[in-house]
Design a protein around this motif. Structure first.
Motif, short mmCIF file in Angstrom:
data_model
loop_
_atom_site.label_atom_id
_atom_site.label_comp_id
_atom_site.label_asym_id
_atom_site.label_seq_id
_atom_site.Cartn_x
_atom_site.Cartn_y
_atom_site.Cartn_z
N GLU A 78 -2.18 2.37 -11.85
CA GLU A 78 -1.55 1.50 -12.85
C GLU A 78 -0.38 0.74 -12.24
OE1 GLU A 78 -2.51 0.88 -16.03
OE2 GLU A 78 -4.25 2.18 -15.74
N LEU A 79 0.37 1.40 -11.36
CA LEU A 79 1.55 0.78 -10.76
C LEU A 79 1.18 -0.27 -9.70
CD1 LEU A 79 4.10 3.69 -10.41
CD2 LEU A 79 4.01 1.89 -12.12
N LEU A 80 -0.01 -0.18 -9.13
CA LEU A 80 -0.42 -1.15 -8.13
C LEU A 80 -0.42 -2.57 -8.71
CD1 LEU A 80 -3.27 0.71 -6.23
CD2 LEU A 80 -0.92 0.30 -5.48
N ALA A 81 -0.88 -2.71 -9.95
CA ALA A 81 -0.89 -4.04 -10.59
C ALA A 81 0.53 -4.56 -10.77
CB ALA A 81 -1.61 -3.96 -11.93
N VAL A 82 1.47 -3.68 -11.10
CA VAL A 82 2.87 -4.06 -11.26
C VAL A 82 3.43 -4.54 -9.92
CG1 VAL A 82 5.18 -3.24 -11.86
CG2 VAL A 82 3.20 -2.52 -13.22
N LYS A 83 3.15 -3.79 -8.87
CA LYS A 83 3.62 -4.17 -7.53
C LYS A 83 3.06 -5.52 -7.12
CE LYS A 83 3.85 -2.48 -2.77
NZ LYS A 83 3.42 -3.65 -2.06
N ASP A 84 1.76 -5.72 -7.34
CA ASP A 84 1.14 -7.00 -7.00
C ASP A 84 1.83 -8.15 -7.73
OD1 ASP A 84 -0.66 -5.68 -5.37
OD2 ASP A 84 -2.28 -5.68 -6.87
N SER A 85 2.11 -7.97 -9.01
CA SER A 85 2.77 -9.02 -9.79
C SER A 85 4.17 -9.31 -9.27
CB SER A 85 2.85 -8.61 -11.27
OG SER A 85 1.56 -8.52 -11.81
N LEU A 86 4.92 -8.27 -8.92
CA LEU A 86 6.27 -8.47 -8.38
C LEU A 86 6.23 -9.20 -7.03
CD1 LEU A 86 7.95 -5.07 -9.31
CD2 LEU A 86 8.45 -7.32 -10.29
N GLU A 87 5.26 -8.85 -6.19
CA GLU A 87 5.12 -9.54 -4.91
C GLU A 87 4.78 -11.01 -5.10
OE1 GLU A 87 2.25 -7.08 -2.89
OE2 GLU A 87 3.81 -5.79 -2.03
N VAL A 104 7.72 -12.31 -14.89
CA VAL A 104 8.46 -11.04 -14.91
C VAL A 104 8.24 -10.33 -16.24
CG1 VAL A 104 10.76 -10.00 -14.85
CG2 VAL A 104 10.14 -11.73 -13.17
N ASP A 105 8.21 -11.09 -17.32
CA ASP A 105 7.96 -10.51 -18.64
C ASP A 105 6.56 -9.86 -18.69
OD1 ASP A 105 8.65 -10.02 -21.41
OD2 ASP A 105 7.15 -11.55 -21.92
N LEU A 106 5.56 -10.55 -18.13
CA LEU A 106 4.21 -9.95 -18.07
C LEU A 106 4.19 -8.69 -17.20
CD1 LEU A 106 1.85 -13.06 -17.80
CD2 LEU A 106 2.12 -11.52 -19.73
N THR A 107 4.95 -8.72 -16.12
CA THR A 107 5.02 -7.55 -15.23
C THR A 107 5.65 -6.37 -15.96
OG1 THR A 107 5.21 -9.03 -13.33
CG2 THR A 107 5.85 -6.74 -13.00
N LEU A 108 6.70 -6.65 -16.73
CA LEU A 108 7.34 -5.59 -17.52
C LEU A 108 6.35 -5.00 -18.52
CD1 LEU A 108 9.87 -3.97 -18.18
CD2 LEU A 108 10.53 -5.80 -19.76
N LYS A 109 5.52 -5.85 -19.13
CA LYS A 109 4.50 -5.35 -20.07
C LYS A 109 3.47 -4.49 -19.35
CE LYS A 109 5.10 -9.00 -23.46
NZ LYS A 109 4.60 -10.24 -24.03
N GLN A 110 3.10 -4.87 -18.11
CA GLN A 110 2.17 -4.05 -17.33
C GLN A 110 2.79 -2.68 -17.05
OE1 GLN A 110 1.62 -6.59 -13.88
NE2 GLN A 110 -0.55 -6.88 -14.40
N LEU A 111 4.06 -2.68 -16.71
CA LEU A 111 4.76 -1.43 -16.43
C LEU A 111 4.84 -0.56 -17.68
CD1 LEU A 111 6.25 0.27 -14.33
CD2 LEU A 111 8.35 -0.92 -14.99
N ALA A 112 5.16 -1.17 -18.82
CA ALA A 112 5.22 -0.43 -20.09
C ALA A 112 3.86 0.18 -20.42
CB ALA A 112 5.70 -1.33 -21.21
N SER A 113 2.79 -0.57 -20.16
CA SER A 113 1.43 -0.05 -20.39
C SER A 113 1.13 1.13 -19.47
CB SER A 113 0.42 -1.17 -20.17
OG SER A 113 -0.89 -0.68 -20.23
N ALA A 114 1.54 1.03 -18.22
CA ALA A 114 1.34 2.14 -17.27
C ALA A 114 2.11 3.36 -17.73
CB ALA A 114 1.78 1.72 -15.87
N PHE A 115 3.35 3.16 -18.21
CA PHE A 115 4.14 4.28 -18.71
C PHE A 115 3.46 4.92 -19.92
CE2 PHE A 115 8.76 3.39 -17.16
CZ PHE A 115 8.33 3.44 -15.85
N GLU A 116 2.95 4.10 -20.80
CA GLU A 116 2.30 4.63 -22.01
C GLU A 116 1.08 5.47 -21.64
OE1 GLU A 116 -0.16 2.76 -25.72
OE2 GLU A 116 1.67 1.71 -25.12
#
Length: 177
Positions: A78-87, A104-116
């Motif tokens: 799940e975090l790989l997608a967040v890393k890709d977006s940040l890069e 960045v807002d979309l990346t934060l939503k990806q991270l929130a989804s991974a946390f959930e």
């Protein structure tokens, strides 16, 4: 009283005892052989069961070790997608601030989804009573709120499956001065 001992009677008794002892001994030998065979079978069953239990224990230990070792796989994916977006955001040279903020807002939503998905829950305890198991009070300030009520969150806390991962760093109320 002296006992009458007749040599003929003694011989007859000895012969009868020998005759009776032979079937008993033969029967006893058969019984001993049967018991030894049963003992050997039970010993074999015991050794097999013991080996099976040892294999089961070893396999269980390996499964526990693998579960601990690879438990993070799902979350890491799940975090790989967040890393890709940040890069991608860092590589963006367009200079469009709104597009960067949107990414960045979309990346934060990806991270929130991974946390959930990983059962990581955010602690934002504004207005709640201080709970030393979940909150770390770093200061107190005068406020209209009841004493020991969280008035500000300096750093959010997190729970993993209802267990504290990081306590929230908070400012609490002292009450009115």
């Amino acid at each position: 009283m002296q006992e009458n001992t007749n040599p003929i009677d003694e011989t007859l008794q000895d012969t009868q005892a020998d005759t009776l002892a032979e079937p008993v001994e033969a029967e006893g030998d058969d019984r001993v052989a049967a018991l030894e065979a049963e003992l050997a079978e039970l010993k074999d069953q015991f050794l097999r069961t013991r080996a099976e239990m040892e294999n089961l224990r070893r396999r269980s230990a390996e499964e526990v070790m693998n579960a601990q070792k690879y438990a993070i796989n799902k979350f890491a994916q799940e975090l790989l997608a967040v890393k890709d977006s940040l890069e991608m955001a860092l590589a963006d040279q367009s200079g469009q601030f709104d597009a960067l903020k949107f990414g960045v807002d979309l990346t934060l939503k990806q991270l929130a989804s991974a946390f959930e998905k990983a059962q990581i829950v955010e602690l934002n305890p504004v207005g709640e009573k201080l709970d030393p198991h979940k909150h770390q009070a770093i200061s107190a300030e005068p406020s209209d709120a009841e004493p020991n009520t969280v008035v500000r969150v300096m750093q959010k806390g997190y729970l993993v499956a209802e267990r504290v991962l990081r306590p929230a760093m908070v400012v609490v109320s002292k009450g009115q001065e």
